[in-house]
Design a protein around this motif. Structure first.
Motif, short mmCIF file in Angstrom:
data_model
loop_
_atom_site.label_atom_id
_atom_site.label_comp_id
_atom_site.label_asym_id
_atom_site.label_seq_id
_atom_site.Cartn_x
_atom_site.Cartn_y
_atom_site.Cartn_z
N ASP A 1 0.26 -1.42 -0.19
CA ASP A 1 -0.03 0.01 -0.13
C ASP A 1 0.52 1.37 0.47
N GLN A 2 2.37 1.48 -0.01
CA GLN A 2 3.18 2.19 0.30
C GLN A 2 3.79 2.43 -1.20
N ILE A 3 3.25 3.84 -2.47
CA ILE A 3 4.53 4.15 -3.66
C ILE A 3 4.82 4.76 -3.36
N TRP A 4 6.48 4.19 -4.39
CA TRP A 4 7.01 5.19 -3.95
C TRP A 4 7.32 6.72 -4.70
N THR A 5 7.38 7.83 -4.24
CA THR A 5 7.36 9.29 -4.23
C THR A 5 8.60 9.66 -4.57
N ASP A 6 8.98 10.83 -5.62
CA ASP A 6 10.12 11.26 -5.63
C ASP A 6 10.62 11.50 -4.52
N ILE A 7 10.17 11.97 -3.21
CA ILE A 7 11.16 11.59 -1.94
C ILE A 7 11.64 10.36 -1.96
N LYS A 8 11.05 8.59 -1.57
CA LYS A 8 11.52 7.80 -1.71
C LYS A 8 12.57 7.46 -2.67
N LEU A 9 12.18 8.35 -3.97
CA LEU A 9 13.33 7.92 -4.93
C LEU A 9 14.20 8.47 -5.08
N ASN A 10 14.31 9.77 -3.74
CA ASN A 10 15.78 9.89 -3.56
C ASN A 10 16.74 9.50 -2.59
N GLU A 11 15.82 9.65 -1.49
CA GLU A 11 16.21 8.92 -0.33
C GLU A 11 16.95 7.01 -0.79
N LEU A 12 16.06 6.58 -2.30
CA LEU A 12 17.01 5.43 -2.67
C LEU A 12 18.48 5.95 -2.97
N PHE A 13 18.17 7.17 -3.88
CA PHE A 13 19.63 7.65 -4.78
C PHE A 13 20.83 7.97 -3.88
N ARG A 14 20.32 8.75 -2.59
CA ARG A 14 21.22 8.89 -1.46
C ARG A 14 21.84 7.41 -0.73
N LEU A 15 21.10 6.65 -0.31
CA LEU A 15 20.72 5.08 0.24
C LEU A 15 22.13 4.26 -0.34
N THR A 16 21.79 4.41 -1.77
CA THR A 16 22.81 3.70 -2.75
C THR A 16 24.01 4.55 -2.72
N LEU A 17 24.04 5.42 -2.44
CA LEU A 17 25.12 5.75 -2.69
C LEU A 17 26.39 5.74 -1.74
N LEU A 18 25.23 5.93 -0.52
CA LEU A 18 26.26 5.52 0.83
C LEU A 18 26.65 3.82 1.40
N ALA A 19 25.85 2.93 0.75
CA ALA A 19 25.90 1.87 0.94
C ALA A 19 27.22 1.21 0.14
N GLY A 20 26.90 1.72 -1.40
CA GLY A 20 28.53 1.41 -1.96
C GLY A 20 29.65 1.72 -1.47
#
Length: 316
Positions: A276-295
């Motif tokens: 019931d939770q969609i991907w918003t612009d905010i969550k996508l930006n969080e994912l990009f940040r998370l991906t970089l830091l996790a990498g």
């Protein structure tokens, strides 16, 4: 040995994040793809059973590429620079984030058609019928999954085995992406490539999921229980792809999966994370940040692990 386990990998990551994938530069994957086209014709004309022919192609090309890279980086005078280039060319975190952010930016600009076109360069699914939410969900899936395929797995083999190990892995990964389909045309010939990729990506995929969930926790996101991560990841057909996707979906509380169109046919993929939770612009930006830091966490952790292994073996 220090240049192999520290200097080259660190510089390769820096170049990847800075230069991304320059379009006019030669890329070894193109050469591997060219070789695979010719190997396919040879394998299909062989009297051997398709699975055996595919297995011999995997072994022959992987060992051949690894040996060739080993010779290239051993050349006097230019070997170090070639090793750096081959290491940089084998990583694609910078390009993944660049293209992902481009799709997200086009959506924010409400240019849905251009976003679909940009997304088509990142995914294998049909994108023509995707609405904005579908584009965001597909983008989240490919960014999280490809953190492993484009960065963690190749860097894992670079850190422990050097450029030759990286390109041996990339050879298998490229074979899987070209041959590893479960269609009648590829099911038998591509079987060995798909199984080899599953084996080589097994540990990196789980390291990627651990890096994503740990980084998310450090950024203040709710923790992800290992049991939930394992259960959710096991819902997917792939033994590896579900781990980073499940980690991102659970950490950022947004769903992935559902009906997906491939080559004109609908495939119902299992839902990962809250439906019931969609991907918003905010969550996508969080994912990009998370991906970089996790990498970056993966980079640091694997280099330290490689250094420790070298110290242990040198002391024996």
């Amino acid at each position: 040995m220090l240049w192999l386990t520290l200097t080259i990998p660190l510089l390769a990551v820096a170049l990847d994040l800075w230069l991304k994938d320059p379009p006019n530069w030669p890329h070894p994957v193109r050469l591997i793809g060219w070789l695979l086209d010719r190997l396919e014709r040879l394998a299909r004309s062989s009297p051997l059973p398709p699975r055996l022919a595919g297995l011999l192609c995997v072994l022959g090309l992987t060992l051949g590429v690894g040996f060739a890279v080993r010779l290239i980086v051993s050349l006097p005078m230019v070997g170090w620079f070639l090793a750096l280039y081959l290491s940089f060319a084998g990583l694609a975190l910078g390009g993944l984030l660049q293209e992902g952010r481009r799709v997200a930016w086009l959506l924010r600009e409400q240019d849905v058609e251009a976003a679909r076109t940009a997304l088509a360069g990142l995914v294998s699914r049909d994108v023509e019928h995707l609405d904005e939410n579908g584009i965001r969900r597909a983008l989240a899936e490919t960014v999280s999954e490809n953190l492993n395929d484009a960065f963690t797995a190749p860097f894992f083999y670079l850190a422990f085995l050097g450029p030759a190990g990286l390109w041996a892995y990339k050879t298998v990964s490229t074979m899987d992406s070209m041959w590893g389909y479960k269609t009648p045309h590829w099911r038998e010939l591509g079987w060995a490539a798909a199984r080899a990729d599953d084996l080589l990506a097994f540990v990196p995929a789980r390291l990627t999921a651990l890096a994503l969930t740990t980084t998310a926790r450090l950024l203040g996101k709710p923790g992800v229980r290992l049991s939930d991560l394992r259960r959710t990841a096991s819902l997917t057909e792939s033994p590896n792809a579900g781990w980073p996707m499940a980690a991102a979906a659970l950490a950022l509380r947004a769903g992935m999966g559902g009906p997906t169109r491939y080559f004109g046919r609908i495939k119902t993929k299992p839902w990962l994370g809250p439906e019931d939770q969609i991907w918003t612009d905010i969550k996508l930006n969080e994912l990009f940040r998370l991906t970089l830091l996790a990498g970056m966490g993966v980079c640091a952790g694997l280099i330290l692990m490689a250094q420790f292994v070298i110290l242990v073996f040198s002391a024996i």
